[in-house]
Design a protein around this motif. Structure first.
Motif, short mmCIF file in Angstrom:
data_model
loop_
_atom_site.label_atom_id
_atom_site.label_comp_id
_atom_site.label_asym_id
_atom_site.label_seq_id
_atom_site.Cartn_x
_atom_site.Cartn_y
_atom_site.Cartn_z
N ALA A 219 2.05 3.70 -0.46
CA ALA A 219 2.18 2.58 -1.39
C ALA A 219 3.26 1.61 -0.93
O ALA A 219 3.10 0.39 -0.99
N ASP A 220 4.38 2.14 -0.43
CA ASP A 220 5.48 1.30 0.05
C ASP A 220 5.04 0.46 1.23
O ASP A 220 5.33 -0.74 1.30
N ARG A 221 4.32 1.06 2.18
CA ARG A 221 3.88 0.31 3.36
C ARG A 221 2.82 -0.72 3.00
O ARG A 221 2.81 -1.83 3.54
N ILE A 222 1.92 -0.38 2.10
CA ILE A 222 0.90 -1.35 1.68
C ILE A 222 1.57 -2.55 1.00
O ILE A 222 1.21 -3.71 1.27
N ARG A 223 2.55 -2.29 0.16
CA ARG A 223 3.28 -3.39 -0.49
C ARG A 223 3.94 -4.29 0.55
O ARG A 223 3.92 -5.52 0.43
#
Length: 311
Positions: A219-223
């Motif tokens: 989720a952090d990388r997608i954001r």
């Protein structure tokens, strides 16, 4: 280790892709290679050219020497003086470096990078990724990719022991030459996620499964990718309740960086089982080997034929 010969990797261990990401997913490493390719050889020259601390500079020069990208040559013994010379391994990184340069120059408006001149035609130019077999331009959608004998998501992500701890200088962006590139390459999960996106993965759960990463990290990388406009969230046409993350035009334009990095890694790092990835140019059916052509004269670009125009 002879820098003329590929490095033989451990059976069953990190493959060529993971090894490459462990080396090149570091902004200081890229900047030192860039300086070396422009003729900088001495410690003091690197220090003067970059806002880098002595500790970080020493560590990176040692790493590049150990990995065969630079050769340490002692030219004076009393007092001790050494220079760091490029090797075939580092000189062959020039397509990767100009791919980053071109992508950042075109897609990251927050900073300006000088234009490049192709000395064959003496025009400012944009390098066009093409297939070395048929000489035609090659887009990401035209390249067929499948895992090779040493290929898997697990083996393509750099092992934690191969990654350097992020020092405070890097985190604060002291160098700042390749900010969006480092968002993609400078994190072991981010680089793997970008590879998954180019292989057609779009759903969160599929990214999570492919990478084997915790949901919070995915989720952090997608954001982060959405924030720099590399991915965009979209509804699935057939399932409105499904959110998909697809590459934007800017994201697809990163493919030359990926293609040149993969070609370099699979030339210089060999797993005993065979290659990590098998790529085919679907337009001609030949194994895909990237090259750059000048968008002005259509001649194949060589390192010696590029001149940087100062701002």
């Amino acid at each position: 280790m002879s820098d003329e010969q590929p490095t033989e990797l451990e059976p069953g261990g990190t493959n060529a892709v993971g090894k490459m990401l462990g080396l090149l997913g570091d902004e200081w490493t890229l900047l030192l290679i860039q300086q070396a390719l422009q003729g900088v050889t001495r410690y003091g020259q690197f220090k003067a050219a970059l806002p880098i601390s002595n500790a970080v500079l020493t560590a990176r020069l040692n790493l590049l020497t150990e990995q065969g990208l630079l050769e340490r040559n002692v030219y004076q013994s009393n007092p001790l003086r050494a220079e760091y010379l490029t090797t075939p391994r580092s000189r062959s990184l020039w397509p990767f470096m100009i791919a980053i340069w071109e992508w950042e120059r075109r897609w990251v408006p927050a900073h300006e990078l000088p234009q490049m001149v192709h000395t064959v035609c003496e025009r400012e130019f944009h390098p066009v990724l093409s297939c070395s077999s048929c000489d035609k331009p090659a887009a990401a959608r035209e390249i067929g990719v499948e895992w090779g004998p040493s290929g898997s998501w697990e083996r393509s992500v750099p092992a934690a022991s191969t990654r350097r701890r992020w020092d405070s200088e890097q985190v604060s962006g002291a160098a700042g030459m390749f900010p969006d590139t480092m968002t993609i390459l400078g994190n072991r999960w981010a680089s793997a996620l970008m590879g998954a996106a180019f292989r057609g993965v779009t759903r969160f759960t599929d990214f999570e499964k492919a990478l084997g990463a915790p949901p919070t990290l995915v989720a952090d990388r997608i954001r982060a990718f959405v924030a720099i406009d590399v991915l965009v969230a979209m509804q699935n046409d057939k399932r409105p309740d499904w959110v998909e993350y697809r590459l934007t035009e800017k994201g697809r334009a990163f493919f030359p960086v990926v293609a040149t990095a993969l070609a370099w890694s699979q030339h210089w790092f060999r797993s005993p089982e065979g290659p990590a990835l098998i790529e085919t140019h679907q337009q001609c059916g030949a194994p895909f080997e990237p090259q750059f052509r000048c968008d002005q004269c259509n001649v194949v670009v060589h390192r010696r034929d590029i001149r940087i125009v100062p701002l």
